[in-house]
Structures are given as C-alpha cells and as structure tokens.
Write an enzyme that holds these catalytic residues in place. Sequence first.
Site, PDB file in Angstrom:
ATOM      1  CE  LYS A 285    -105.909  45.016  22.700  1.00 35.65           C
ATOM      2  NZ  LYS A 285    -104.524  44.594  23.085  1.00 35.65           N
ATOM      3  CD  GLU A 357    -105.998  52.398   7.845  1.00 35.10           C
ATOM      4  OE1 GLU A 357    -105.212  52.100   6.925  1.00 35.10           O
ATOM      5  OE2 GLU A 357    -106.989  53.132   7.681  1.00 35.10           O
ATOM      6  CB  CYS A 391     -98.852  47.524   6.973  1.00 36.96           C
ATOM      7  SG  CYS A 391     -99.091  49.279   7.250  1.00 36.96           S
ATOM      8  CD  GLU A 487     -98.465  42.133   6.469  1.00 41.64           C
ATOM      9  OE1 GLU A 487     -98.224  43.338   6.371  1.00 41.64           O
ATOM     10  OE2 GLU A 487     -99.378  41.672   7.181  1.00 41.64           O
TER      11      GLU A 487
END
Length: 639
Positions: A285, A357, A391, A487
């Site tokens: 997906k 992750e 990331c 983040e």
Amino acid sequence: MSGFSALSLKGLQKVGDILIPGTPGMPKFSDVKLLKDLHRMTDYMNADDREGFKILMMLFAITPSFAIHALLWLVSKHESFPDFIGALFRQINLGVKGVVYTLYYSDLDDHSIFQSLNYKTGIYSPVTQDTEMDTLLKNSNPLTAGISQEPKEVFASARLAQKEIAKLTIDERLQIVENLRHVILRRQEEIIAVVQKETQKARVDILTSEFFPLFENLDFIAHEAKSGLKPEKVSTPIAMMGKASKIWFEPMGTILVISPWNYPLYQAITPITLAFVTGNATVYKPSELTPLTGLVESLLKDAGFKPQWAQVVYGDGKIGSALIDQRPQKIFFTGSVATGKKIMAQASQYLIPVELELGGKDPMIVFEDVNMDRAVKGAVWGAFTNSGQSCTSVERLYVQESIYETFKKRIVEEAKTIKLGVDTDGDADMGAMISDKQVQIIADLVQDAVKNGAKMLTGQSWDFKSKFIPAIILEGTTHEMRINKEEIFGPVLPIMKFKDEADAIDLANDSDFGLSASIWSKDKARCERVASQIVTGNISINNVMVSEGNHSLPFGGVKDSGIGRYKGVHGLRGFTNMKSVMIDADSSKIEANWYPYTPTKNGLFGGLIQSLFGGGIGKWIGLVRYGLPLETHAKKAKR
C-alpha cells in the site's frame, strides 16, 4: 573509440570477463558488442581520468588473470587502508567496475539482447514495445484492469500466490529480480518523469535518493541473498554429541508493506524484492500522496512478476487498517511515529510481527579539528537533500564553541547558494515539499521557535505557505523548544554550540528519537569513542547519511525511531521464519534424560552437571566418568 588502442580494448575485455564471466542465461562481457558505446561514456570523463583508465586497461592486457583477480579483491577492501591509499583503491574499484557494468547493462538494454535471452530461461516474458507511458500504466493499473482491490480478496489471492513463489528455487527468484534491474534501467527516463510529477523533486535528488539506493539493494540481493538464506549450521553442545544443529530460513507467507510519500519508488521496490526473494507474496500500500499509480505494477509485470505475487492496493489509512485485519504474516511499515503506534496497536490484536521504520531527529556533531569545508558541505546536504524529507536528515547541528562563529558564517553562505526548482536537466538543488500538511507542520515549528527567541539566519523570504521552502538555518534554539523535540521533516536546520565530548553526547542523546547520527573529527578514535555512546541505530563518521546507503548494514532505530532492522543479511532474514532444526540418527539409542528417572540417573546427572559446567579440563573427565555410564544405564533402566 576516444583514442583507445587495441591493447587497452583487450585489457577492458579481459577485466570485463573477470567481473562478468556470464551465466547460462546471460552472456559474458566480451560476447556483447559494446565497444561502439565506449566513446559515449569516456567522452564525458575528465581528460586525466580517461588517460589513466586507458593506461590501466593496457596494463590489464599484459597482466595474468589471477593477478587481476587479486588486484580487484585488494581494491575492494579500500576501507582497510590508510586515507591516501584507500582513496586511490576506492577510485580504481569504482572506476573499473563502473565502466564495465555500465557498458554491459546499457548494451543489453539498447540491443534487446536481454529480451532474447529471457526467452531461453522461460522465466521472463518479453518486454512491451509500447513507449507510451500512459498506455503502460493503463494496462497495468489494477484500478482499470479489473484486479480486485477488496482486502479480503487481495489476501486470498496472495496466499495462493505465495505457495507458487515458495516453489521457485532461489536462483529462479534471483533471475526475476535481475530482470527487474534491467527493466528499471531501460525505463529510467519514464520513471523519473512519473516520480517527479508526483513528488516535485529536483531531478538529481531522484537519481541519488531513489535510483542509486534502489540499485544498491538489487545488487545486494544478487550477491548476498543466496548465501544469506542457505541453511546455517551452528554448534551443538557437547552433551548432545552426535547430533547436528541447523537454522533454516523459510518464507513467512504474505507481507504487508505500507510505505511513506517521501521516496515512493525506492520504498516500493526495495521491500517488495526483499519479500519476494525470501519466498513471500507482498501486498503493497503506497501513500495516497505519491501512489505512482500503475507504475510499480508495470515494472514488476515487465520483469516477469505474476500479478498476484506483489499486489498494489491504493487508498488512505482506512485501507491500511482494513489490510491489517486480513492478518498478514508480517507488517513492514515506514512512516511517522504516530501512525506506527496505531499500526502496532492494531497488529497486537492478532499478534502480527511488525517492523517499524519511523522518524528521526538526527544530530550532527562537529569537533574543532574537523576539515571545515567538507563538514559545512556535508551539513548542508545532510539537512536539505530531498528538501529535508528524509527520516535520516540532519535535524540538529552541534558545533564545538571554538569554531562555532566561523562555521556558522560558512554554512549560511553555503545554504544561500541552494537553487530551488523542479528541473529537467539537473540544474536545481531542492524541489518542492510533497505534502501540504507537512508544510503547515514546518511553518508551525519555525514560527514557534522564532516566537521563543530563535533567529532565522536564512530562508527569511519564505511566506510560510509556499511548498517551495528555501533552506532555513536557525540560531538560538534550545532543547525546550518544539523545533528540537519534534521531527521537522523539512529543510530546516537548528545550529547550536557544545563545549566538549561529554556535552556533545548529552545533547545528542537528549531526544526521544534514535535513528541515526554523524560524528565529525580528524581524530577517528574520538569519533568512535563518541559514536559508541550515542543511543541510536546508525552512525556515520566523517560523513552523513551513508550508513543507510550500504545495503550490507542493517538499518533501523531505537526509542521512538522504530523496531526491527532491515537491509543486510539480518534484514533479509527478517522476512523469513527462522526455523531451528536438530538432526539425530535413527538408531537404537535411548536418551539418558528420557523416562524412567532412577536414583542412578539422579546421581550421574548431578555429577555430569558439576563436571560439564565447572570449567577447565574437568568437563572431559566428567563426560567419561558420568556421561558414558548414563548412556549405558539409559538402555537398561526400568521402572
């Protein structure tokens, strides 16, 4: 041929045959008519590099093959040598292999040799001759081709397909993955157009952050998967002498892959190929923001994947949740911490293994003895590549106070040279942000920092709305501000001072994240000492974002940055069921620990334990004194 002599061409063919000796399904290097393409590559070389390459090839022509083998092995170990020699070896290693592999594979693609060879293997169907991307996508898009998108039906067909995949030999799976490599190489320009249309990335960003790591993954699979997945023999305790112990690596079943929007090509093909080569079916997906609708299916079909082997299901988070309800054998998710927690909570209801992750807040630590030119450029690229949508982007820059002012001035100058745009010729550094929501998140974080005393050293022209965000460097932030806690996932870099090693380590570890970090210093011992104390999953020393670039290294985070590892042999095996196997002979032997228990066994076992685990030579004496009588007694013991 760009001045290549007959002797240098002979050397090229000689080293080419060593690197690419050929297989039953593929020709060796010298069997491919590649020399007419040589000038197209070498004409773009630096003149000195080109002449050096010619001389090296002439030397290869008169060098015995075994000596070339030894040299190629030696230069491949360049990291083990001092800086100057290591750099020279690295250039030889990359230069020779780069020319050989590029010539070979580009010729196969250009002349359809690969297609005709695939007819011989019986695995790969001929590639389409239709050059219109829209036609390719339409024909392969399950939304228009009548393939079910209902989660229940998708998984039903995937489970049937997985049995078919499991019956393929590892060599057959590897051949199909190799087919995919050539498909992507041949259709590179088409793919770039689709990826750039959906992501608004700079062209070179697509090449370096999507294609390069993707091919590194395929190269890792080609060279390491077979050995990494073969049964592994492990030691057997002395008390079980005569038995054999092995670990088998078997398919898990159906893997559900849910990917983010920042690297839509790489994050699709990499987990799909890892799942496939380990014998699993995949339900994939993509993010609804960058679905690359139909492209992944088209590439897989072109390589010989059957439709049910790797199915793509489109939709938002609700669709992802519905897919989890179908109970895949594993979930591989890359994305935000918040979504990762939701996936883990839902998966826990079914005890589905998850690999997460997640995000990062990666620190970069720069000591005063560093090569400043390199560190400045590394920090700018590490923070702003892919518009900061990675990331492992540098999100916290710590510079030792003695060089802070000079470093700050240099990095501000460097950041101001970054060119924004969506280009077609490589003449742009940073493209646009992909997600409107992420633009708002970045705006909120920057404005919050400024409100609390931070200063924008660059990027003041941004209106806090445009998706084209210039490189922003912030000074005066603290760890109490949201900008250093949450983040950012955008082109924003807070820069801060530190005093000494202890201070740098404390600052780097003051985060809920632990994905990656980088340490910069001329003193490699200090780098490793500091790196060993950073709580993170990955470290780059005197470089940035490179640990994840080596597909032989496992990749993953700690704390809020995730669970599990992928890449490398450890990651490859993470897509398998590791089955422990003990093998014994079919004999008349009765195990000493079987019934009946007797006073004699009680005494002998007590003595055996003291001897075996007491250390020293006594265990061998005890094996004779207690072990042999136990074996004898076991055969005749009765209740």
